[in-house]
Motif scaffolding. Structure first.
Motif, PDB file in Angstrom:
ATOM      1  N   ASP A 131     -31.514  17.052 -33.717  1.00  0.00           N
ATOM      2  CA  ASP A 131     -31.405  16.036 -34.771  1.00  0.00           C
ATOM      3  C   ASP A 131     -30.547  14.865 -34.306  1.00  0.00           C
ATOM      4  OD1 ASP A 131     -32.846  17.783 -36.307  1.00  0.00           O
ATOM      5  OD2 ASP A 131     -31.377  17.917 -37.939  1.00  0.00           O
ATOM      6  N   GLU A 132     -29.511  15.169 -33.539  1.00  0.00           N
ATOM      7  CA  GLU A 132     -28.542  14.149 -33.152  1.00  0.00           C
ATOM      8  C   GLU A 132     -29.110  13.126 -32.168  1.00  0.00           C
ATOM      9  OE1 GLU A 132     -25.194  16.268 -31.683  1.00  0.00           O
ATOM     10  OE2 GLU A 132     -24.928  17.417 -33.527  1.00  0.00           O
ATOM     11  N   VAL A 133     -30.208  13.464 -31.515  1.00  0.00           N
ATOM     12  CA  VAL A 133     -30.774  12.546 -30.520  1.00  0.00           C
ATOM     13  C   VAL A 133     -32.069  11.899 -30.998  1.00  0.00           C
ATOM     14  CG1 VAL A 133     -29.692  13.687 -28.549  1.00  0.00           C
ATOM     15  CG2 VAL A 133     -31.929  14.484 -29.337  1.00  0.00           C
ATOM     16  N   MET A 134     -32.417  12.085 -32.268  1.00  0.00           N
ATOM     17  CA  MET A 134     -33.682  11.527 -32.756  1.00  0.00           C
ATOM     18  C   MET A 134     -33.704  10.007 -32.645  1.00  0.00           C
ATOM     19  SD  MET A 134     -34.990  13.916 -35.928  1.00  0.00           S
ATOM     20  CE  MET A 134     -33.548  13.722 -36.951  1.00  0.00           C
ATOM     21  N   GLY A 135     -32.598   9.359 -33.000  1.00  0.00           N
ATOM     22  CA  GLY A 135     -32.565   7.903 -32.890  1.00  0.00           C
ATOM     23  C   GLY A 135     -32.729   7.433 -31.451  1.00  0.00           C
ATOM     24  N   ASP A 136     -32.037   8.088 -30.544  1.00  0.00           N
ATOM     25  CA  ASP A 136     -32.147   7.749 -29.118  1.00  0.00           C
ATOM     26  C   ASP A 136     -33.569   7.975 -28.629  1.00  0.00           C
ATOM     27  OD1 ASP A 136     -31.187   7.301 -26.323  1.00  0.00           O
ATOM     28  OD2 ASP A 136     -31.650   9.436 -26.133  1.00  0.00           O
ATOM     29  N   HIS A 137     -34.167   9.080 -29.030  1.00  0.00           N
ATOM     30  CA  HIS A 137     -35.525   9.374 -28.583  1.00  0.00           C
ATOM     31  C   HIS A 137     -36.539   8.393 -29.157  1.00  0.00           C
ATOM     32  CE1 HIS A 137     -34.618  13.820 -27.378  1.00  0.00           C
ATOM     33  NE2 HIS A 137     -33.967  12.931 -26.661  1.00  0.00           N
ATOM     34  N   ALA A 138     -36.319   7.981 -30.394  1.00  0.00           N
ATOM     35  CA  ALA A 138     -37.218   6.983 -30.981  1.00  0.00           C
ATOM     36  C   ALA A 138     -37.177   5.684 -30.179  1.00  0.00           C
ATOM     37  CB  ALA A 138     -36.837   6.725 -32.433  1.00  0.00           C
ATOM     38  N   ARG A 139     -35.974   5.305 -29.748  1.00  0.00           N
ATOM     39  CA  ARG A 139     -35.838   4.068 -28.960  1.00  0.00           C
ATOM     40  C   ARG A 139     -36.441   4.212 -27.571  1.00  0.00           C
ATOM     41  NH1 ARG A 139     -30.936   4.225 -31.870  1.00  0.00           N
ATOM     42  NH2 ARG A 139     -29.893   5.404 -30.222  1.00  0.00           N
TER      43      ARG A 139
END
Length: 209
Positions: A39-47
């Protein structure tokens, strides 16, 4: 090849509100493992994705809150939710392969779909999925309630949005139940009568620790 490179990794997947994060933190603290929360890396992965690589993700990003949670049926929400489709899973693997392999890693999150994790397992017992009953998930949601209703409070119809998400997540858990059974992977039913200690013990046993 990747299964050998990730043999030090333990995986905890499952439905939302099942206790994945709590149990992963307990295991990491008790055994000195690294913790990787998807969950904590979802934003990074989206980018790190392009619309060509993750079309459902980028379509979701372009939607307003009602389009995401109110106007679509739970069935459509289930079939088109990017993380449930496995978009970005390769980035989880990339991240894990970059970590030092000098100690074990416990990975947790609903993004760990059984059919994607299975080829990476050196041993099947290195993965478990937590399947919350509807009652358990409702209790977890109530305990996490935030003032203003969180993101569903930003919709025009929070009650309908909540019902849609609850039904979508129920269907997702059923899909996980079917998939773990078909792939002969370990799943644990999590009900309201199960304590955190009980669940931690069941996961520890499943991992053969």
């Amino acid at each position: 090849m990747e299964d050998a490179m990730l043999r030090h990794v333990y995986w905890i997947g499952g439905g939302s509100g099942a206790g994945k994060s709590t149990i992963a933190r307990r295991l990491a603290g008790r055994h000195g493992w690294r913790l990787y929360g998807t969950d904590e890396v979802m934003g990074d992965h989206a980018r790190r994705t392009t619309p060509e690589e993750a079309p459902f993700l980028h379509e979701f990003i372009a939607m307003d809150m009602d389009e995401r949670w109110v106007s679509r049926s739970p069935e459509v929400m289930l079939e088109t939710f990017h993380w449930f489709r496995g978009e970005g899973f390769g980035l989880i693997v990339e991240d894990l392969l970059r970590l030092p392999s000098d100690r074990r890693v416990v990975v947790e999150g609903f993004r760990l779909l059984p059919h994607l994790v299975r080829p990476l397992l050196a041993e099947p017992r290195h993965a478990v999925w937590l399947l919350p009953t509807a009652e358990f998930r409702q209790a977890a949601i109530r305990s996490r309630a935030t003032p203003g209703g969180g993101f569903i409070g930003k919709t025009s119809d929070p009650d309908r949005a909540g019902r849609n998400i609850a039904e979508r997540d129920r269907m997702f858990v059923e899909r996980l139940r079917e998939e773990t059974a078909r792939l002969e992977l370990r799943a644990i039913e999590v009900g309201t009568g199960m304590t955190e200690d009980d669940l931690a013990g069941r996961v520890t046993e499943a991992f053969g620790l």
